[in-house]
Design a protein around this motif. Structure first.
Motif, mmCIF file in Angstrom:
data_model
loop_
_atom_site.group_PDB
_atom_site.id
_atom_site.type_symbol
_atom_site.label_atom_id
_atom_site.label_comp_id
_atom_site.label_asym_id
_atom_site.label_seq_id
_atom_site.Cartn_x
_atom_site.Cartn_y
_atom_site.Cartn_z
ATOM 1 N N ARG A 196 0.726 -1.257 0.067
ATOM 2 C CA ARG A 196 -0.012 -0.029 -0.105
ATOM 3 C C ARG A 196 0.846 1.314 -0.010
ATOM 4 N N ASP A 197 1.844 1.438 0.956
ATOM 5 C CA ASP A 197 2.614 2.321 0.842
ATOM 6 C C ASP A 197 3.475 2.803 -0.419
ATOM 7 N N VAL A 198 3.793 1.697 -0.921
ATOM 8 C CA VAL A 198 4.694 1.746 -2.472
ATOM 9 C C VAL A 198 3.671 2.224 -3.308
ATOM 10 N N LEU A 199 2.394 1.795 -3.460
ATOM 11 C CA LEU A 199 1.423 2.182 -4.168
ATOM 12 C C LEU A 199 1.018 3.480 -4.098
ATOM 13 N N ASN A 200 1.141 4.078 -2.830
ATOM 14 C CA ASN A 200 0.732 5.337 -2.779
ATOM 15 C C ASN A 200 1.797 6.258 -3.265
ATOM 16 N N ILE A 201 3.185 5.860 -2.911
ATOM 17 C CA ILE A 201 4.168 6.657 -3.390
ATOM 18 C C ILE A 201 3.941 6.808 -4.921
ATOM 19 N N ILE A 202 3.770 5.606 -5.742
ATOM 20 C CA ILE A 202 3.612 5.663 -7.244
ATOM 21 C C ILE A 202 2.561 6.702 -7.591
ATOM 22 N N HIS A 203 1.418 6.572 -6.880
ATOM 23 C CA HIS A 203 0.169 7.426 -7.100
ATOM 24 C C HIS A 203 0.600 8.951 -7.038
ATOM 25 N N GLU A 204 1.253 9.183 -5.875
ATOM 26 C CA GLU A 204 1.611 10.595 -5.654
ATOM 27 C C GLU A 204 2.706 11.256 -6.524
ATOM 28 N N SER A 205 3.683 10.415 -6.687
ATOM 29 C CA SER A 205 4.865 10.832 -7.220
ATOM 30 C C SER A 205 5.391 10.336 -8.684
ATOM 31 N N PHE A 206 4.277 9.707 -9.367
ATOM 32 C CA PHE A 206 4.611 9.188 -10.678
ATOM 33 C C PHE A 206 5.434 9.923 -11.548
ATOM 34 N N ASP A 207 5.062 11.225 -11.419
ATOM 35 C CA ASP A 207 5.822 12.227 -12.600
ATOM 36 C C ASP A 207 7.293 12.418 -12.087
ATOM 37 N N THR A 208 7.887 12.209 -11.059
ATOM 38 C CA THR A 208 9.172 12.460 -10.550
ATOM 39 C C THR A 208 9.921 11.224 -10.235
ATOM 40 N N ILE A 209 9.203 10.138 -10.307
ATOM 41 C CA ILE A 209 10.154 8.665 -9.823
ATOM 42 C C ILE A 209 10.768 8.479 -11.187
ATOM 43 N N PRO A 210 12.025 8.008 -10.904
ATOM 44 C CA PRO A 210 13.001 7.457 -11.870
ATOM 45 C C PRO A 210 12.660 6.159 -12.097
ATOM 46 N N ILE A 211 12.432 5.654 -13.474
ATOM 47 C CA ILE A 211 12.228 4.419 -13.568
ATOM 48 C C ILE A 211 13.404 3.455 -14.059
ATOM 49 N N THR A 212 14.287 3.181 -12.912
ATOM 50 C CA THR A 212 15.509 2.607 -13.119
ATOM 51 C C THR A 212 15.300 1.381 -12.060
ATOM 52 N N GLN A 213 16.051 0.212 -12.347
ATOM 53 C CA GLN A 213 16.186 -0.894 -11.522
ATOM 54 C C GLN A 213 16.468 -0.715 -10.144
ATOM 55 N N SER A 214 17.514 0.056 -10.037
ATOM 56 C CA SER A 214 18.110 0.333 -8.791
ATOM 57 C C SER A 214 17.097 1.108 -7.791
ATOM 58 N N TYR A 215 16.427 2.034 -8.165
ATOM 59 C CA TYR A 215 15.579 2.726 -7.763
ATOM 60 C C TYR A 215 14.373 1.826 -7.201
ATOM 61 N N ILE A 216 13.804 1.213 -8.010
ATOM 62 C CA ILE A 216 12.757 0.276 -7.708
ATOM 63 C C ILE A 216 13.134 -0.735 -6.686
ATOM 64 N N LEU A 217 14.256 -1.422 -6.971
ATOM 65 C CA LEU A 217 14.679 -2.425 -5.849
ATOM 66 C C LEU A 217 15.056 -1.656 -4.460
ATOM 67 N N ARG A 218 15.549 -0.440 -4.595
ATOM 68 C CA ARG A 218 15.822 0.192 -3.198
ATOM 69 C C ARG A 218 14.395 0.560 -2.415
ATOM 70 N N GLU A 219 13.519 0.885 -3.198
ATOM 71 C CA GLU A 219 12.051 1.023 -2.667
ATOM 72 C C GLU A 219 11.422 0.044 -2.112
ATOM 73 N N GLU A 220 11.521 -0.960 -2.763
ATOM 74 C CA GLU A 220 11.209 -2.504 -2.436
ATOM 75 C C GLU A 220 11.877 -2.735 -1.028
ATOM 76 N N SER A 221 13.196 -2.913 -1.101
ATOM 77 C CA SER A 221 13.815 -3.428 0.124
ATOM 78 C C SER A 221 13.465 -2.615 1.222
ATOM 79 N N GLU A 222 13.372 -1.239 1.080
ATOM 80 C CA GLU A 222 13.004 -0.431 2.213
ATOM 81 C C GLU A 222 11.547 -0.757 2.838
#
Length: 79
Positions: A51-77
Motif C-alpha cells: 500500500r505504501d509503495v502504491l501510494n508513492i507511485i500514485h502521488e509521485s509518478f511524474d518524478t519517480i525515476p524508472i530504474t532498476q536500482s530505484y525500484i529495488l531500493r524502494e522495495e527493500s525499504e
C-alpha cells in the motif's frame, strides 16, 4: 481519493499480494489500504508495505525515476 482510484488500489493490493501467497479478508485488505487499521501479523505488514509503495507511485509518478536500482531500493525499504 477518487472512488475508482480507491477501488483500483484495493484490487491491485489484493491481487499482487495473492500472487505472493499473502492473503487476508477482503475487509482486512480494504481497512489496511485505507489506513483504518494497523497490521496485526507479517502478512498484513506486507500488505501495508505494498500500500505504501502504491501510494508513492500514485502521488509521485511524474518524478519517480524508472530504474532498476530505484525500484529495488524502494522495495527493500518496505520489507
Amino acid at each position: 481519493m477518487g472512488k475508482l482510484v480507491e477501488i483500483a488500489k484495493i484490487q491491485s493490493t489484493e491481487a499482487s499480494n495473492a500472487i505472493e501467497g499473502i492473503v487476508t479478508t477482503n475487509i482486512g485488505i480494504k481497512q489496511l489500504v485505507e489506513e483504518k487499521t494497523t497490521p496485526k501479523n507479517r502478512d498484513e505488514e506486507q500488505i501495508a508495505g505494498y500500500r505504501d509503495v502504491l501510494n508513492i507511485i500514485h502521488e509521485s509518478f511524474d518524478t519517480i525515476p524508472i530504474t532498476q536500482s530505484y525500484i529495488l531500493r524502494e522495495e527493500s525499504e518496505r520489507l
